[in-house]
Design a protein around this motif. Structure first.
Motif: not given
Lengths: 84, 414
Positions: B348-366
């Motif tokens: 998010n520091l380098f892109t204009k299009k921001k991503i919700n951090p929750l999308v990162g939190a779900t990088g687990l396989s559950a």
């Protein structure tokens, strides 16, 4: 200490490989999308003809046609819908 | 008469339980897991068989506990009143069944051979839809960020365990039961019981762990990033002219790529993609899809759950190693969620299009529980912010990511 250094190396190799594989999967996905769009675009399906518009609503006919399409893997066609 | 009572007392399990009251702790654990599975509905399909396996394995004289082999493959057991030691890998299966009992037969034939985890992965593949990932391909990279917990805990655990044990413990951070079991079987089979229990328990606790880590690491403003609005501001130019063909070609292509780069991950990724292919082909393979996602998957789950539970005997479970695994597993899980969130923040520091951090939190396989939990958190901050489809992209990619991480651990430590 030897284990720690080895674990640190594994961390670098492991995270690096996971990133490389997923970047490749992403790029592969993009390439596949482009290839599929070019060589196998979905054909325009003719709208299914309802037997009599009064007997079957167009949205119902479309739903039935879609269901037949999914179940038969695109091979089946709806020619006629009759109420019993 | 007294002699008769004495014999009855010896016949029952009372004498052994009184002689070694640690059995009572195992019963309490089994009842707790059964309660969590049945009443609290925490992963009941797995927790109930595992818990019941724990229960039946710990009745002295029942012969249902799995005997772990030592480093030389030797199992020690009583036969005709004499203690014998045999190499279990050289024993024919009928002899294992006869001498060691039913549960050891199931364990050595189906689990120790490494058969069931890939079979379950086939079922998982048959139930997975790669559509959301293909629609949001870039988000799949967070499936890599969320493997951080595996390698971070490997680093810490390497100071307290052997490298093989540390690798098995660390893979809990992948949040994938079959992957954890498969890796442990290859690296440290004597830890299978506690690692499987920890992996599945923490997977069941995803609705608690993800909100906890998110609360500690994310600001309200970040959690309110609306992905659909971001899509409107910076639209995705990708066009899909034939999703069906794309979904058929995708598993074949991914298997090929992964197999070339990390051959040790093929057993998992290959079976995952095979199951998915059966689903995507449609009507022509619908019978195979049905078998993979129902009959075979369910039977495999029963055998896996019962026999993994049965590895948790008093000797194997009640020790400091298990406590280390439970603590380390939690850290691995938490660090994985943290890793995914941090990767989003950095991007998010380098892109204009921001991503919700929750999308990162779900990088687990559950899958899909992590995505559902993340969606609930997003809705709490903004009732119009539906992030489920975006989270599913990183979530599904996490399955591939953790299988690749497992392949690397097996390749280097196995």
């Amino acid at each position: 200490m030897g284990n720690f250094i080895y674990a640190l190396e594994l961390m670098g190799i492991g995270m690096g490989t996971v990133f490389v594989v997923l970047i490749l999967v992403i790029e592969l996905g993009k390439a596949l999308i482009a290839i599929v769009n070019k060589i196998a675009p979905e054909e325009e399906k003719p709208q299914p003809k309802a037997a009599t518009p009064a007997a079957v609503m167009p949205n119902v006919a479309q739903a039935i046609a879609q269901a037949v399409n999914v179940i038969t893997g695109g091979k089946g066609k709806v020619d006629k819908i009759e109420k019993q | 008469m007294e002699n008769v009572f004495e014999k009855i007392y010896q016949m029952t399990a009372f004498s052994d339980i009184i002689a070694d009251p640690r059995f009572l702790i195992m019963y309490a654990l089994a009842f707790l897991l059964l309660y969590l599975g049945i009443k609290k509905e925490f992963e009941p399909l797995l927790l109930v068989p595992i818990a019941f396996g724990v229960l039946i394995a710990n009745f002295p004289g029942g012969g249902m506990g799995v005997l772990g082999a030592d480093g030389d493959g030797l199992v020690h057991y009583m036969k005709d009143g004499v203690m014998v030691a045999k190499n279990v890998y050289e024993m024919p299966l009928p002899e294992i069944a006869h001498d060691l009992g039913l549960m050891n037969y199931i364990y050595y034939a189906l689990i120790k051979s490494g058969l069931l985890p890939p079979i379950i992965f086939m079922g998982v593949g048959a139930l997975t839809d790669f559509g959301p990932m293909l629609r949001n391909l870039k988000l799949a990279i967070f499936g890599a960020g969320a493997q951080f917990g595996i390698f971070a805990v490997l680093l810490v655990a390497s100071q307290f365990f052997t490298m093989q044990e540390a690798g098995s413990l660390a893979i809990i951070g992948g949040a994938d039961g079959p992957t954890a079991i498969f890796t442990t079987l290859k690296l440290a089979p004597h830890l299978l019981g506690p690692i499987a229990i920890a992996a599945y328990s923490y997977m069941a606790l995803v609705p608690v762990i993800i909100p906890l880590v998110v609360k500690l690491t994310c600001r309200k403003k970040e959690l309110m990033i609306n992905m659909k609005e971001q899509d409107k501001l910076y639209p995705n130019k990708q066009e899909f002219k034939n999703m069906r063909v794309l979904k058929i070609v995708f598993p074949i292509a991914v298997t090929t790529i992964v197999a070339i780069i990390v051959p040790d991950a093929v057993a998992l990724v290959g079976m995952l993609m095979f199951g998915n292919l059966l689903k995507e082909i449609g009507a022509n393979t619908s019978r195979l899809f049905d078998a993979a996602s129902n009959g075979i998957m369910n039977a495999a789950t029963i055998f896996l759950g019962l026999s993994v539970g049965a590895t948790m005997t008093v000797e194997a479970f009640l020790n400091w190693t298990t406590i280390g695994i439970v603590a380390g597993g939690f850290l691995a899980f938490g660090f994985s969620i943290f890793g995914g969130i941090m990767l989003v923040k950095i991007m998010n520091l380098f892109t204009k299009k921001k991503i919700n951090p929750l999308v990162g939190a779900t990088g687990l396989s559950a899958v899909p529980m992590a995505s559902r939990v993340a969606n609930d958190i997003a809705l709490k901050y903004d009732p119009k912010n539906h992030v489920l489809n975006y989270c599913m992209s990183s979530n599904v990619a996490g399955v591939i990511g953790s299988a690749v991480a497992a392949g690397i651990l097996i390749s280097f430590l196995g």
